[in-house]
Structure formats: C-alpha cells, structure tokens
Motif scaffolding. Sequence first.
Motif, mmCIF file in Angstrom:
data_model
loop_
_atom_site.group_PDB
_atom_site.id
_atom_site.type_symbol
_atom_site.label_atom_id
_atom_site.label_comp_id
_atom_site.label_asym_id
_atom_site.label_seq_id
_atom_site.Cartn_x
_atom_site.Cartn_y
_atom_site.Cartn_z
ATOM 1 N N ILE A 47 0.838 -1.218 0.000
ATOM 2 C CA ILE A 47 0.000 0.000 0.000
ATOM 3 C C ILE A 47 0.866 1.259 0.000
ATOM 4 N N ARG A 48 2.089 1.161 0.521
ATOM 5 C CA ARG A 48 2.966 2.340 0.467
ATOM 6 C C ARG A 48 3.357 2.696 -0.967
ATOM 7 N N THR A 49 3.312 1.725 -1.879
ATOM 8 C CA THR A 49 3.587 2.081 -3.283
ATOM 9 C C THR A 49 2.492 3.004 -3.820
ATOM 10 N N VAL A 85 -2.632 7.001 6.806
ATOM 11 C CA VAL A 85 -2.578 6.949 8.267
ATOM 12 C C VAL A 85 -1.727 5.744 8.639
ATOM 13 N N PHE A 86 -0.764 5.967 9.528
ATOM 14 C CA PHE A 86 0.231 4.948 9.866
ATOM 15 C C PHE A 86 -0.038 4.356 11.248
ATOM 16 N N GLN A 87 0.659 3.290 11.519
ATOM 17 C CA GLN A 87 0.571 2.674 12.851
ATOM 18 C C GLN A 87 1.040 3.675 13.925
ATOM 19 N N PHE A 89 1.575 7.460 14.883
ATOM 20 C CA PHE A 89 0.710 8.542 14.419
ATOM 21 C C PHE A 89 1.471 9.576 13.608
ATOM 22 N N ASN A 90 2.781 9.695 13.839
ATOM 23 C CA ASN A 90 3.618 10.607 13.045
ATOM 24 C C ASN A 90 3.167 12.066 13.119
ATOM 25 N N LEU A 91 2.593 12.470 14.249
ATOM 26 C CA LEU A 91 2.268 13.895 14.396
ATOM 27 C C LEU A 91 3.551 14.656 14.738
#
Length: 230
Positions: A47-49, A85-87, A89-91
């Motif tokens: 899915i990252r592709t 949206v990632f595992q 949260f990357n805020l």
Amino acid sequence: DAVIIAQDVHKWYGNNFHVLRGVSLTVRRGEVVVIMGPSGSGKSTFIRTFNALEEFQEGSIVIDGITLSHDLKNIEEIRREVGMVFQQFNLFPHLTILQNVTLAPIWVRRWPKAKAEEVAMQLLERVGILEQAKKYPGQLSGGQQQRVAIARALAMQPKIMLFDEPTSALDPEMVREVLDAMRTLASEGMTMVCVTHEVGFAREVADRVVLMSDGLLVEEGTPEEFFNNP
Ligand code: ADP
Ligand code: ADP
C-alpha cells in the motif's frame, strides 16, 4: 470506475529480496478493501507504493488516472490524491493539534490560514477532538492522536485513504474510537484500503477482503466468502 489499478507489481528490497512478487489489485471508487495476512508478507510495502512512499521496479500502478512512475517522480501529484494513516501517528510533537492539521493545506495547497483553520476545526469536530485543538500531541491519548492523524490526512481532501495497521499501536480501549472514525469515513463513500488485523472491522465494513502471503495476493472475496470459507 476503478480508482486504483495495480497490475503485476514487483518490488525488490536491495538486489535479492523480492518483497512484492507480482501483485495486482483493482479498487473501485467508494470501495473499502481490507488487506490481511501474516506479518512480513508485504502488505505495508504494497500500500505504500500507492502513495509513492516506496519505489517498485516492475508492473504498473494507476491512481485516479495518474500513472505512478517507478522512481517516485510524480510524488507530489499523487500525495494530493492519497492520504495515509500509519501505525505510529507521526504527528509533529512541537506543533499543536490544529497546526498539525493545517500544515499541509497551508504549505502544500497554499490555502489562506483562515480557510485551513476553518476546515481543520470541522475535521477535528468530526473526529471528536475539537476541545484538544490547542494542545500538543504528547498531551493526547494514542486514540486521540490517531484520530488527529486521520483529520490531518483528510485536510488535504484526498480521493483515497490508506490505513496501515492504524490500531496496532493502541491500547485496546482506544481501538474502537479509531475504528469508529474509519467506519464513518467508509459510510460517507471514501475509497479506502486498510491493512488491519481487526476482523470485526473487516467483517462489518469491508466490501472486499484480500489475503496477502509471501509477496502475493493469495485469496480474495467478500467478507462473507472470506470468513466463512476455511
Ligand atoms: P507486512 O506489512 O505484511 O508486515 P512489510 O511490507 O512491512 O510486511 O514487510 C515485508 C518484508 O519486507 C518483511 O520481511 C520486512 O522485513 C521487509 N522490509 C520492509 N521494509 C524493508 C526495507 N526498507 N528494507 C529491507 N527489507 C524491508
Ligand atoms: P515505518 O513503517 O518505516 O516505521 P511509517 O510507515 O510510520 O514508517 O512512516 C514512513 C514515513 O512516512 C515516515 O518517515 C513519516 O514521517 C512519513 N509520512 C508521514 N506522514 C506522511 C504522509 N501523509 N504522506 C507521506 N509520508 C508521510
């Protein structure tokens, strides 16, 4: 009306680790596809592709009519279409919740700050975080942070949303609030591709479930077909 057409996608990490071994998937507009399968089978890489976070070497991926270049040349064009949206949260920890959500609209979309803030407040209200708008990510629970991450992705008005194990880093009592936000999005007609182990969500929300194993899609069907066939 297909919005994602991935055909025979191959990817190698380095010279000899063949992580995607000819994966094809077509997703229609408004469809919710859940990808399941063992850890390490290539779900996240696949899915990252779609969001040009990963290069691939062979095959083709067309996202809403835009053909992805293998070497990520049209990365900016594609990221306007696809939110993720990632595992984790990357805020941005040093920005408030509101600033996290308005950052991309202001700097990438070049919206005036007032418009970006208005849209951000609406999104924060929708995911139930409006009261926290002036706080920093570290002051929020994991479930709240993940809902901010969903609002942040939606602020770019994407046509497609990708979710990569969005509840895997959460304490059990917070899983539901994130799944509910995803459920609402699905009911509004968003095209979604979700990598998740949440069987309940897959059963109730997915239009289609696909099983990935060892770099290949090995099975697919409606949730009924998928969970009732041994
Ligand atoms: P899944 O999402 O199904 O758990 P991933 O797509 O994360 O699988 O990973 C598939 C395989 O690729 C795993 O064996 C993983 O260790 C490996 N992998 C992931 N990222 C990299 C990388 N940057 N370099 C080399 N191998 C990687
Ligand atoms: P990993 O699985 O390798 O630990 P993640 O999947 O959590 O990493 O994130 C991969 C990278 O993508 C991170 O460096 C993150 O900063 C970046 N990133 C965060 N948000 C977005 C976004 N909306 N679009 C593209 N890249 C993003």
